[in-house]
Design an enzyme around this catalytic site. Structure first.
Site, mmCIF file in Angstrom:
data_model
loop_
_atom_site.group_PDB
_atom_site.id
_atom_site.type_symbol
_atom_site.label_atom_id
_atom_site.label_comp_id
_atom_site.label_asym_id
_atom_site.label_seq_id
_atom_site.Cartn_x
_atom_site.Cartn_y
_atom_site.Cartn_z
ATOM 1 C CG HIS A 1 -0.032 0.144 10.961
ATOM 2 N ND1 HIS A 1 -1.083 0.699 11.664
ATOM 3 C CD2 HIS A 1 0.638 1.208 10.440
ATOM 4 C CE1 HIS A 1 -1.035 2.016 11.564
ATOM 5 N NE2 HIS A 1 -0.001 2.344 10.829
ATOM 6 C CG ASP B 1 -2.191 3.654 3.338
ATOM 7 O OD1 ASP B 1 -1.827 4.747 2.869
ATOM 8 O OD2 ASP B 1 -1.726 3.184 4.382
HETATM 9 C C1 F6R Z 1 0.457 5.951 5.735
HETATM 10 C C2 F6R Z 1 0.576 4.614 6.247
HETATM 11 C C3 F6R Z 1 0.851 4.292 7.677
HETATM 12 C C4 F6R Z 1 1.788 5.286 8.361
HETATM 13 C C5 F6R Z 1 1.946 4.926 9.838
HETATM 14 C C6 F6R Z 1 2.833 5.894 10.572
HETATM 15 O O1 F6R Z 1 0.205 5.936 4.342
HETATM 16 O O2 F6R Z 1 0.412 3.736 5.491
HETATM 17 O O3 F6R Z 1 1.401 3.002 7.761
HETATM 18 O O4 F6R Z 1 3.027 5.264 7.721
HETATM 19 O O5 F6R Z 1 0.701 4.897 10.459
HETATM 20 O O6 F6R Z 1 2.226 7.141 10.603
HETATM 21 P P1 F6R Z 1 3.009 8.415 11.139
HETATM 22 O O7 F6R Z 1 4.096 8.678 10.184
HETATM 23 O O8 F6R Z 1 1.969 9.502 11.144
HETATM 24 O O9 F6R Z 1 3.503 8.079 12.502
#
Ligand code: F6R
Length: 257
Positions: A138, A67
């Site tokens: 998500h 993304d």
């Molecule tokens: C990042 C992405 C998001 C993250 C998610 C968790 O490319 O697509 O789905 O994986 O928001 O983020 P963290 O790891 O910062 O808790």
């Protein structure tokens, strides 16, 4: 779906890297789907170490990022393009032409998303997709309510995602509200999926992902449909799972099957 419960963040990163390395040993031109955020940082550090030690060559590896924020240039410090350079690409011998990512400012959004899907198909699909998970469940930026068969497209971020990511931006008002993301259908097309989660704030998402009904309200639950999905979590993220002991028993006895 395999659920692998490890003690802490260090251990989940080690497990993920072990699997990525094993996949690369079988296929040197591995096509990797990559995530950003806090969770995969430890994985990228370990991959850099393997590359430095000469134990993992990136010269034939192809990557696709999940993304990107809409409205940010590649050079913006908070863009995912910049994140990938800072946390992985600049330290390994990956070829620039093998790095694919969604643009934050494409001329034609729809065309750009379609071309991204076509590029994935053209290289034979993603072999291994690395994922984190949002507190709201998500994956990529497929926020709750996203169609389970969605493809790469623009999405509006939820307020909770904007808030979760605000600490990385100097000014909260500047956190982008829109993004481009691979769809849930795109993610499910990957041959293997590794979802990593660490910490208490992820237990709701992990509960829904692993033991909840398959629902667009928890996009990560769609991974239950995938034949090769591994959910690698630490004790805190696994805290709310009913069948924790069973998952541990299955994992510990896997070689005996
Ligand atoms: C990042 C992405 C998001 C993250 C998610 C968790 O490319 O697509 O789905 O994986 O928001 O983020 P963290 O790891 O910062 O808790």
């Amino acid at each position: 779906m395999d659920v692998i419960i490890k003690k802490n963040y260090e251990e989940i990163c080690n497990e993920a890297v072990r699997i990525i390395h094993e996949s690369w040993e079988k296929k040197k031109n591995l096509v990797l789907g990559l995530a950003t955020g806090r969770t995969p940082i430890g994985v990228y550090q370990r991959l850099i170490e393997l590359n430095k030690k000469g134990e993992m060559d990136f010269s034939r590896i192809i990557t696709f990022n999940l993304d990107e924020y809409l409205g940010l240039d590649e050079s913006h410090p908070q863009s995912f393009a910049c994140y990938m350079d800072k946390n992985l690409f600049q330290y390994v011998n990956i070829k620039r032409e093998n790095i694919f990512r969604l643009k934050g400012k494409p001329e034609d959004i729809e065309k750009h998303c379609q071309e991204y899907e076509e590029k994935i198909r053209a290289v034979g699909g993603i072999d291994l997709q690395l994922l984190g998970v949002g507190r709201n469940g998500h994956i990529g930026f497929n926020e709750p309510g996203s169609s389970l068969s969605s493809r790469t497209r623009p999405k509006a971020l939820t307020q909770s995602t904007v808030e979760a990511n605000a600490s990385l931006f100097k000014n909260k008002e500047r956190v982008p509200r829109y993004c481009l993301t691979m769809g849930i259908g795109t993610i499910l097309d990957a041959k293997q999926i590794l979802l990593l989660a660490s910490g208490k704030e992820k237990f709701y998402a992990i509960k829904g992902c692993v033991e909840g009904p398959i629902t667009a309200s928890v996009p990560a639950s769609a991974l239950q449909l995938h034949p090769q999905a591994k959910i690698i979590v630490d004790e805190e993220a696994a805290w709310f799972l009913d069948r924790k002991d069973y998952y541990k028993w299955v994992y510990e006895n896997r070689l005996k099957f």
